[in-house]
Scaffold this active site. Structure first.
Site, short mmCIF file in Angstrom:
data_model
loop_
_atom_site.label_atom_id
_atom_site.label_comp_id
_atom_site.label_asym_id
_atom_site.label_seq_id
_atom_site.Cartn_x
_atom_site.Cartn_y
_atom_site.Cartn_z
N ASP A 108 0.87 -1.16 0.00
CA ASP A 108 0.00 0.00 0.00
C ASP A 108 0.92 1.23 0.00
O ASP A 108 2.15 1.13 0.01
CB ASP A 108 -0.98 -0.04 1.18
CG ASP A 108 -2.21 0.84 0.92
OD1 ASP A 108 -2.16 1.70 0.01
OD2 ASP A 108 -3.23 0.68 1.63
C1 NOJ Z 1 -4.17 3.72 0.12
C2 NOJ Z 1 -5.37 2.87 0.44
O1 NOJ Z 1 -5.20 2.26 1.69
C3 NOJ Z 1 -5.65 1.80 -0.59
O2 NOJ Z 1 -6.90 1.22 -0.32
C4 NOJ Z 1 -5.59 2.36 -1.98
O3 NOJ Z 1 -5.85 1.34 -2.92
C5 NOJ Z 1 -4.23 2.98 -2.23
N1 NOJ Z 1 -4.00 4.04 -1.25
C6 NOJ Z 1 -4.09 3.55 -3.64
O4 NOJ Z 1 -4.87 4.67 -3.77
#
Ligand code: NOJ
Length: 730
Positions: A290
């Site tokens: 993430d």
């Molecule tokens: C952070 C988030 O936790 C996740 O769900 C998301 O897919 C990513 N950023 C990309 O935007």
């Protein structure tokens, strides 16, 4: 890496390509950057947001495998579809000029539709899709979302969230399918199948990404990205099965938990990422970190003494792709680690092969232009209709004293409250922007609740409220107007949010909303309470006094229209709660609690239980049968039950089949949902429904941490009935 005996054509291509790649090209494949890295300044407003020199650098010098997001983080917002097609075309064309012509996979958070493409069809969020208890709608949503992602020229969807929502404070509860494992497996699995079809390379299909592996959704203090303390048994019983179902449904990518479980950050957890995900669940796709989470092993978690050590730790734990996202630090550090032998090239080959495999499986190497045209594939009338149906089935009628609803279309109505006249409150985060709060960017053709009510009725409709969630409502004026009207529709709830920005300290409803409600109740007019929002904020006092309560959660762009359809009886409500709605703050016991949680003075006493949801007709279930009465461990039982519409309107009912293992070596929940089916019945009509409960349904994580079916007595429960059966000792 050992060669397969009969490599498939994809496998042959993967290995052939891998053999030609330099170490730099391999490490580049594992690198994912944010769009802003290749964008002109303020790319959001630019006709062509791509800075070709920066893109060339990313692709030719850093060999990046993936790009995500939209211009310009963090103030990103939805782009016109033609702009997206141009952006992604430039990226495709540039990658096609690279030495090995390896395509870039473009990832996007199309959480409830193509979030970042203007005028896409935006569905109810997952919590509301779960409330439909209708896997067919989730499948169709998957089909439509994939089509709109592909028509936008994009490749890969960071959805669905397979975390289980058992901590209602958590600001991403609404991104989950609720508190129940079986419901999440069923709805999430259906979404994936619709999205990916039989062949992910088909022009109208796209790969999904299971999020956020694993345990992210259960922070002890309820705050986003904070520690969860989940023992291995609970992990395996409640939090892993959603991912297991997602892997079985064919999802080729997994995004990792940004936080930590039992002291180990998700991105450093070899046991979860490699031993369980690969070894036990048999996942063959690739994992993606993430946002910035590899470096955070150093900067935040203090697990790694340096960024370099963080990269090594994450890659060796099993992270295949890094959402870096703003620079090439991961690329530089991993290259150095590989050159020095600290990260073996075999591990890099493994990760790159996984990424390339998905690129081949999804047909990216063959794609020279956007996979689909816009006309006929984007925002079609058919898709809008499916969305409308989903919103209608997602709304939960929680209370309806003396048939307060449906309302007469001639009644005079005061509409008030902060969620009455906004689209954002029905859509939640990941709508047009990350936080979803930019009301001014919402498409004007969709009605808010107020506008939908105005369209429906010939009675007088008055609105007292603001233009933004935070606008103060003139309580005195609302009360004066309430006096002059037959009924008050009081729309309360939450503003939109996601992730850390949605953290709260308490589920208590905002005091200003309580004040408005109390003042309205003072004058004794009948009140219909409507709520929107991603979490169950405490409404007990208000719900008690209201004649009717309609829980909207996040029903999406069609939410206003669908809610008005229900208020005036044009649609018979059929949504059911996918979570237990707490009565008081902190009393967050889930329905599938342990006996001890309802023992002596303890009680399961939510305001509304899991599975609750009323209709304008009545249903009765009866004649529950379970056969045979005795089985061997490993065998199944057949369950049948009659459901009858005993009321006067056609309606849909979801029959819920629960199971309880009466005595076991590990304490078992008082009941667990194991099967359900939603049926439509005319007045007086009845149907007999059949279910099979397999050994899997009867199993639990035993003393040795493995699934086991223990001999002994079980109980199947549907409605008021319960029928025992036994598993005989072997
Ligand atoms: C952070 C988030 O936790 C996740 O769900 C998301 O897919 C990513 N950023 C990309 O935007």
């Amino acid at each position: 890496m050992s060669a397969e005996p009969n490599p498939s054509p994809v496998e042959e291509r993967v290995q052939a390509l891998l053999a030609q790649m330099t170490l730099e090209e391999k490490v580049g494949q594992m690198t994912q950057i944010d769009f802003s890295v290749v964008s002109v300044a303020n790319g959001q407003d630019a006709e062509n947001p791509v800075d070709q020199a920066k893109l060339d650098d990313a692709i030719f010098n850093h060999h990046v495998g993936s790009i995500l997001n939209t211009p310009t983080t963090p103030n990103n917002r939805a782009q016109p579809i033609e702009k997206w097609r141009n952006i992604t075309q430039r990226i495709r064309d540039t990658a096609a000029r690279s030495r090995l012509k390896i395509p870039v996979i473009y990832g996007i958070d199309a959480i409830h539709g193509a979030t970042y493409t203007q005028n896409s069809v935006l569905f109810p969020q997952a919590i509301s899709m779960a409330a439909t208890f209708n896997p067919e709608l989730s499948f169709k949503e998957g089909e439509i979302v994939a089509r709109e992602v592909k028509a936008s020229g994009l490749d890969w969807n960071f959805s669905p969230v397979m975390d289980i929502g058992r901590q209602p404070l958590w600001p991403r509860l609404w991104e989950t399918y609720g508190e129940d494992v079986h419901l999440a497996q069923t709805l999430g699995g259906a979404f994936i199948k619709g999205h990916q079809g039989e062949d992910m390379a088909a022009a109208d299909k796209a790969p999904t990404c299971l999020k956020h592996y694993v345990g992210y959704s259960y922070p002890l203090n309820g705050k986003d990205r904070t520690p969860a303390w989940i023992g291995e048994r609970a992990l395996r019983e409640w939090f892993l099965p959603g991912f297991e179902a997602g892997v079985l449904a064919g999802a080729p990518s997994v995004m990792i938990n940004s936080a930590e479980v039992d002291g180990i950050p998700g991105h450093a957890n070899y046991h979860y990422l490699t031993e369980i995900l690969r070894g036990e669940l048999g996942f063959k796709g690739f994992t993606v970190s993430d946002w910035e989470d590899i470096i955070r092993l150093h900067t935040r978690d203090k697990l790694a003494a340096s960024p370099r050590e963080a990269v090594k730790m994450a890659v060796m734990a099993g992270v295949d792709m890094s959402m870096v996202p703003f620079n090439f630090s991961f690329y530089d550090l991993l290259l150095d680690l590989a050159k020095s032998g600290e990260v073996p090239v075999s591990r890099i080959d493994e990760a790159v092969a996984r990424i390339l495999r998905v690129k081949f499986q999804t047909g990216l190497f063959e794609r020279t232009e956007p996979a689909l045209p816009v006309a006929g594939y984007f925002a079609t009338a058919e898709a809008v209709e499916v969305n409308r149906q989903a919103a209608r089935e997602a709304i939960v009628l929680a209370k309806n004293d003396n048939r307060m609803l449906p309302l007469s279309k001639t009644a005079s109505i005061l509409v008030t409250g902060p969620t009455a006249n906004l689209l954002s409150v029905m859509n939640g985060g990941w709508t047009i922007t990350w936080q979803g709060a930019s009301e001014e960017l919402y498409p004007k053709q969709y009605p808010t609740l107020l506008q939908a009510i105005q369209r429906k009725t010939s009675g007088q409709v008055t609105f007292v409220g603001g233009q933004r969630f935070s606008d103060e409502i003139n309580i005195e004026q609302a009360v004066n107007e309430a006096r002059k009207h037959d009924v008050v529709v009081l729309a309360l709830g939450e503003k939109t949010y996601t992730e850390t920005e949605g953290n709260i300290d308490s589920l208590a409803l905002d005091p200003v909303q309580l004040q408005l409600a109390r003042a309205i109740f003072e004058i004794g007019k009948p009140v219909v309470l409507v709520t929107f929002g991603g979490r169950p904020r405490i409404i007990t006092e208000i719900a008690d006094k209201a004649r009717a309560v309609v829980l909207g959660f996040l029903p999406g762009m069609e939410g206003g229209a669908a809610l008005a359809d229900i208020l005036f009886g044009d649609v018979n409500p059929s949504g059911k709660l996918p979570i237990s709605y707490p009565r008081v703050v902190n009393d967050i016991t889930p329905y599938d609690h342990k006996p001890i949680e309802a023992y002596e003075t303890n009680q399961y006493r939510p305001l509304y239980p899991f599975g609750h949801g009323l209709s304008y007709t009545h249903f009765e279930t009866s004649g529950l049968l379970v056969k045979p009465a005795q089985i061997k461990a490993g065998d199944s039982v057949e369950v049948s039950v009659r459901v009858k519409n005993t009321g006067t309107r056609t309606g849909k009912e979801t029959v819920l089949v629960y199971l309880n293992d009466i005595a076991a070596s590990v304490s078992r929940p008082v009941k667990q949902l194991k099967a359900f089916e939603k049926v439509e019945l005319q007045p007086g009509e009845q149907k007999t429904l059949h279910f099979t409960l397999t050994a899997q349904a009867m199993s639990f994580i035993g003393l040795n941490m493995r699934r086991v079916v223990e001999p002994g007595d079980f109980k199947v429960m549907v409605g008021d009935e319960s029928v025992p059966f036994s598993v005989l000792p072997n």
